[in-house]
Structure formats: C-alpha cells, structure tokens
Design a protein around this motif. Sequence first.
Motif, PDB file in Angstrom:
ATOM      1  N   TYR A  47       0.825  -1.205   0.000  1.00 22.23           N
ATOM      2  CA  TYR A  47       0.000   0.000   0.000  1.00 22.23           C
ATOM      3  C   TYR A  47       0.863   1.261   0.000  1.00 22.23           C
ATOM      4  CZ  TYR A  47      -3.625  -3.274   1.463  1.00 22.23           C
ATOM      5  OH  TYR A  47      -4.495  -4.321   1.527  1.00 22.23           O
ATOM      6  N   ARG A  48       0.478   2.228  -0.796  1.00 29.77           N
ATOM      7  CA  ARG A  48       1.101   3.561  -0.780  1.00 29.77           C
ATOM      8  C   ARG A  48       0.038   4.514  -0.247  1.00 29.77           C
ATOM      9  NH1 ARG A  48       5.747   1.702  -1.103  1.00 29.77           N
ATOM     10  NH2 ARG A  48       6.620   1.150  -3.092  1.00 29.77           N
ATOM     11  N   SER A  49       0.404   5.290   0.742  1.00 33.70           N
ATOM     12  CA  SER A  49      -0.568   6.233   1.311  1.00 33.70           C
ATOM     13  C   SER A  49      -0.105   7.669   1.093  1.00 33.70           C
ATOM     14  CB  SER A  49      -0.789   5.956   2.795  1.00 33.70           C
ATOM     15  OG  SER A  49       0.405   6.109   3.516  1.00 33.70           O
ATOM     16  N   TYR A  50      -1.067   8.526   0.814  1.00 34.40           N
ATOM     17  CA  TYR A  50      -0.842   9.956   0.607  1.00 34.40           C
ATOM     18  C   TYR A  50      -1.863  10.690   1.462  1.00 34.40           C
ATOM     19  CZ  TYR A  50       1.480   7.906  -3.410  1.00 34.40           C
ATOM     20  OH  TYR A  50       2.280   7.147  -4.207  1.00 34.40           O
ATOM     21  N   HIS A  51      -1.443  11.821   2.009  1.00 35.01           N
ATOM     22  CA  HIS A  51      -2.316  12.529   2.945  1.00 35.01           C
ATOM     23  C   HIS A  51      -2.390  14.010   2.594  1.00 35.01           C
ATOM     24  CE1 HIS A  51      -2.084   8.881   5.368  1.00 35.01           C
ATOM     25  NE2 HIS A  51      -0.800   8.899   5.112  1.00 35.01           N
ATOM     26  N   ASP A  52      -3.561  14.602   2.847  1.00 34.06           N
ATOM     27  CA  ASP A  52      -3.795  16.037   2.678  1.00 34.06           C
ATOM     28  C   ASP A  52      -3.461  16.493   1.251  1.00 34.06           C
ATOM     29  OD1 ASP A  52      -4.691  18.484   3.529  1.00 34.06           O
ATOM     30  OD2 ASP A  52      -2.768  19.105   4.348  1.00 34.06           O
ATOM     31  N   ILE A  53      -4.180  15.931   0.302  1.00 33.16           N
ATOM     32  CA  ILE A  53      -3.968  16.220  -1.116  1.00 33.16           C
ATOM     33  C   ILE A  53      -4.999  17.237  -1.576  1.00 33.16           C
ATOM     34  CG2 ILE A  53      -3.977  15.217  -3.433  1.00 33.16           C
ATOM     35  CD1 ILE A  53      -3.364  12.519  -2.004  1.00 33.16           C
ATOM     36  N   THR A  54      -4.545  18.265  -2.287  1.00 32.18           N
ATOM     37  CA  THR A  54      -5.446  19.260  -2.874  1.00 32.18           C
ATOM     38  C   THR A  54      -5.461  19.065  -4.387  1.00 32.18           C
ATOM     39  OG1 THR A  54      -4.935  20.821  -1.105  1.00 32.18           O
ATOM     40  CG2 THR A  54      -5.950  21.720  -3.090  1.00 32.18           C
ATOM     41  N   LEU A  55      -6.657  18.942  -4.947  1.00 27.88           N
ATOM     42  CA  LEU A  55      -6.819  18.723  -6.380  1.00 27.88           C
ATOM     43  C   LEU A  55      -7.711  19.806  -6.979  1.00 27.88           C
ATOM     44  CD1 LEU A  55      -7.638  14.901  -6.290  1.00 27.88           C
ATOM     45  CD2 LEU A  55      -5.450  15.945  -6.896  1.00 27.88           C
ATOM     46  N   PRO A  56      -7.480  20.183  -8.237  1.00 28.67           N
ATOM     47  CA  PRO A  56      -8.391  21.130  -8.889  1.00 28.67           C
ATOM     48  C   PRO A  56      -9.727  20.447  -9.165  1.00 28.67           C
ATOM     49  CG  PRO A  56      -6.703  20.379 -10.430  1.00 28.67           C
ATOM     50  CD  PRO A  56      -6.364  19.799  -9.090  1.00 28.67           C
ATOM     51  N   SER A  57     -10.795  21.220  -9.062  1.00 27.55           N
ATOM     52  CA  SER A  57     -12.124  20.696  -9.380  1.00 27.55           C
ATOM     53  C   SER A  57     -12.853  21.735 -10.214  1.00 27.55           C
ATOM     54  CB  SER A  57     -12.905  20.359  -8.100  1.00 27.55           C
ATOM     55  OG  SER A  57     -13.228  21.532  -7.404  1.00 27.55           O
TER      56      SER A  57
END
Length: 93
Positions: A47-57
């Motif tokens: 598993y690879r985990s990523y936290h607090d990601i901001t993406l354009p919407s």
Amino acid sequence: MEVIVLFGLGLLIAIGLSYLSSPTFKGKVGEARVSSAISRGLDPDIYRSYHDITLPSGDGTTQIDHLIVSRFGVFVIETKNMQGWIFGLEKQS
C-alpha cells in the motif's frame, strides 16, 4: 506591573484553551490519528498512502484527507473528528 503580566498570561491561556477546543484543532488531531493508524496497519510494500492532497475541481479545489493506492484498488478516506450523527449531501459544506 504584576497585574499586566497576570492579565497577559491569562489571555494567552484563554487563547490556547480556545484553540484546543476548536474544530480546526480537533480535525487535525483526527486526521493525524487516522494517518498514524494507516502507517502502522498497512504493509508499505503493498500500500502507498498519501495525505492532505489538494486537487483542482470544476468550482475551485477539493481536498482529500487520505488516499491509499494498492493493487486492490484506490481508497479515499475523508476524516471527521465529531460525535453524534452527521447528515449532508454531496454539495453541502
């Protein structure tokens, strides 16, 4: 002079206690607890985990608290550190 120092100290304590009971602080504590549980509980070779990601919407940006990627799929986790029932629709804040 002592009165001013005591007043300043009391003000700092009040501000600190106010922050500790704020939704912002509680949210950060909840996210940190989930992040820690993910790190402890999932095999990093799988598993690879990523936290607090901001993406354009479409209407600005959106934020993802926790994203886990593995051969089993992609898992998105939204963390809420609250008590009781939570109601809401997709577009509600």
